[in-house]
Design a protein around this motif. Sequence first.
Motif, PDB file in Angstrom:
ATOM      1  N   VAL A  40       0.857  -0.874   0.187  1.00  0.00           N
ATOM      2  CA  VAL A  40       0.173  -0.496  -0.183  1.00  0.00           C
ATOM      3  C   VAL A  40       1.091   1.361  -0.042  1.00  0.00           C
ATOM      4  CG1 VAL A  40      -1.651   1.379   1.313  1.00  0.00           C
ATOM      5  CG2 VAL A  40      -1.941  -1.243   1.321  1.00  0.00           C
ATOM      6  N   ARG A  76      -5.763  -8.821  -1.119  1.00  0.00           N
ATOM      7  CA  ARG A  76      -7.284  -7.470  -1.259  1.00  0.00           C
ATOM      8  C   ARG A  76      -6.257  -5.940  -1.087  1.00  0.00           C
ATOM      9  NH1 ARG A  76      -9.732 -11.514   2.560  1.00  0.00           N
ATOM     10  NH2 ARG A  76      -8.686 -10.299   3.545  1.00  0.00           N
ATOM     11  N   ALA A  77      -5.336  -6.168  -0.613  1.00  0.00           N
ATOM     12  CA  ALA A  77      -4.656  -4.293   0.056  1.00  0.00           C
ATOM     13  C   ALA A  77      -3.960  -4.296  -1.966  1.00  0.00           C
ATOM     14  CB  ALA A  77      -3.831  -4.910   0.476  1.00  0.00           C
ATOM     15  N   ARG A 137      -5.802  -4.467  -4.344  1.00  0.00           N
ATOM     16  CA  ARG A 137      -6.615  -4.899  -4.981  1.00  0.00           C
ATOM     17  C   ARG A 137      -6.828  -3.158  -4.957  1.00  0.00           C
ATOM     18  NH1 ARG A 137      -8.995  -5.261 -10.346  1.00  0.00           N
ATOM     19  NH2 ARG A 137      -7.993  -3.317  -9.936  1.00  0.00           N
ATOM     20  N   SER A 138      -6.981  -2.896  -3.739  1.00  0.00           N
ATOM     21  CA  SER A 138      -7.579  -1.285  -3.437  1.00  0.00           C
ATOM     22  C   SER A 138      -6.958  -0.485  -3.609  1.00  0.00           C
ATOM     23  CB  SER A 138      -8.068  -1.741  -1.601  1.00  0.00           C
ATOM     24  OG  SER A 138      -7.139  -1.582  -0.975  1.00  0.00           O
ATOM     25  N   CYS A 148      -4.761  -0.554  -5.896  1.00  0.00           N
ATOM     26  CA  CYS A 148      -4.987  -0.140  -7.591  1.00  0.00           C
ATOM     27  C   CYS A 148      -6.206   0.934  -7.650  1.00  0.00           C
ATOM     28  CB  CYS A 148      -4.623  -1.502  -8.671  1.00  0.00           C
ATOM     29  SG  CYS A 148      -3.211  -1.823  -8.591  1.00  0.00           S
ATOM     30  N   ASP A 149      -6.929  -0.047  -6.998  1.00  0.00           N
ATOM     31  CA  ASP A 149      -8.097   0.894  -7.455  1.00  0.00           C
ATOM     32  C   ASP A 149      -8.033   2.329  -7.046  1.00  0.00           C
ATOM     33  OD1 ASP A 149      -9.815  -1.129  -8.423  1.00  0.00           O
ATOM     34  OD2 ASP A 149     -10.308  -1.658  -6.633  1.00  0.00           O
ATOM     35  N   ASN A 150      -7.177   3.328  -6.297  1.00  0.00           N
ATOM     36  CA  ASN A 150      -7.431   3.854  -5.391  1.00  0.00           C
ATOM     37  C   ASN A 150      -6.746   5.256  -6.388  1.00  0.00           C
ATOM     38  OD1 ASN A 150      -8.782   3.648  -3.413  1.00  0.00           O
ATOM     39  ND2 ASN A 150      -7.422   3.237  -1.458  1.00  0.00           N
ATOM     40  N   VAL A 161     -10.448 -11.842  -4.660  1.00  0.00           N
ATOM     41  CA  VAL A 161      -9.736 -10.530  -5.163  1.00  0.00           C
ATOM     42  C   VAL A 161      -9.460 -10.646  -6.950  1.00  0.00           C
ATOM     43  CG1 VAL A 161      -7.329  -8.782  -5.732  1.00  0.00           C
ATOM     44  CG2 VAL A 161      -8.577 -10.009  -3.275  1.00  0.00           C
TER      45      VAL A 161
END
Length: 399
Positions: A179, A209-210, A212-213, A215-217, A245
């Motif tokens: 992250v 999951r970290a 994924r989020s 990348c989304d952010n 994921v």
Amino acid sequence: MSTDTRRGNEGARDLHALEREHVIQSYARLPVEFVRADGPYLWDEQGNKYLDFLCGISVTNIGHCHPRVVAAVREQVGRLMHVSNLFYTEPAVLLAQRLAESSLQGKVFFCNSGAEATEAAIKLARRASPRGEIVTVHGAFHGRSYGALSATPEEAKQAPFEPLVPGFHAVDPTPEALVHAVNRNTAAVLLEPIQGESGVHVLSNELLRAARSACDNHGAALVFDEVQCGMGRTGTLWAYEQTGVVPDALTTAKALGGGLPIGALVTAPRFADVLQTGDHGSTFAGGPVACAAALAALEITQDPDLLAKVTDMGHRLYDELERLPHVTSVRGRGLMLACELDISAPEVVRRALLNERLVVNATGPTTVRLLPPLIVEEIEVDLALQRLHAALAAGEGDG
Ligand code: PLP
């Protein structure tokens, strides 16, 4: 064709010496010459039969020379072998359709190997993003070509070949580190859901999951390298299916061709039209013979009974491996397993091969990796365990 004819004037000259003389010595080979294979078994030139729990490093997942793959290749090879990507061919289009429908629902770029699939993923990510940094994690292996090597943060593999491709940033495989590393300059995070070459390390769902989020952010692409852990190896067609994921793109190769070389990048719809005409290509990519083989291999691997068996056999193998002498721990999922030893793994692998006729490999000084065919029955799992037991027990006192 007899072996001697194939070797031309060299006649019966020792093949190993001939290899040393003529082949660039970039591989450390074990002293066995294989000449034939069927299902989970291999035969050497003297007729000795081996149980193959390596599958050519997770390539012959559905067993050697699967009759449906052989039939598909025979049919295609006598009809049309190659025309290039300047024209349409049916096997490539059907394979793209089935690959996309089996996973991310977008589009497919074909290539010939895992490293090339990594290259395609890097180009996709950089084409999609005005930034360009690719974040990877320590312990990853994505191939040996320059982009893929730059994404493989291992000093021994990288250092002799510097300068590498700029813009790659490797961090520890923890959610916090990942992250922290992803920001507005990130084009992609590239991860193997299960790291194969570094010794079968399963990345936690929390880490995925970290990623994924993060990348989304930041508008980055999440790319999963499923070259080794995909194609049914872990009990689902794709390893990500068990993680909760979903990536934006995945790479596959190795087992995709049922034994023939082929690779692919598969995208989600959002990334399906990023690469434009002229952006990327490869003469042999998506060739009719490799695609015909892959269509058969994919269909065989998608069988829910086969995939369920992978999970069952995986549990059986995992539980029994833990009981073997000198095994201190076992890692992995499905039929992608590794055991940590308190003796030399390369020695055990050598004894298993030469004395017990069991094929496995060492990914490190104390790590033995097992990648059995997905078609193995209990009898072969038990046979492999007996043989590995003998190879381990012969090392009493190695410590
Ligand atoms: N990615 C992963 C996860 C791999 O395990 C490998 C090969 O072991 C590669 C990429 C590179 O594939 P290839 O050797 O076909 O170039």
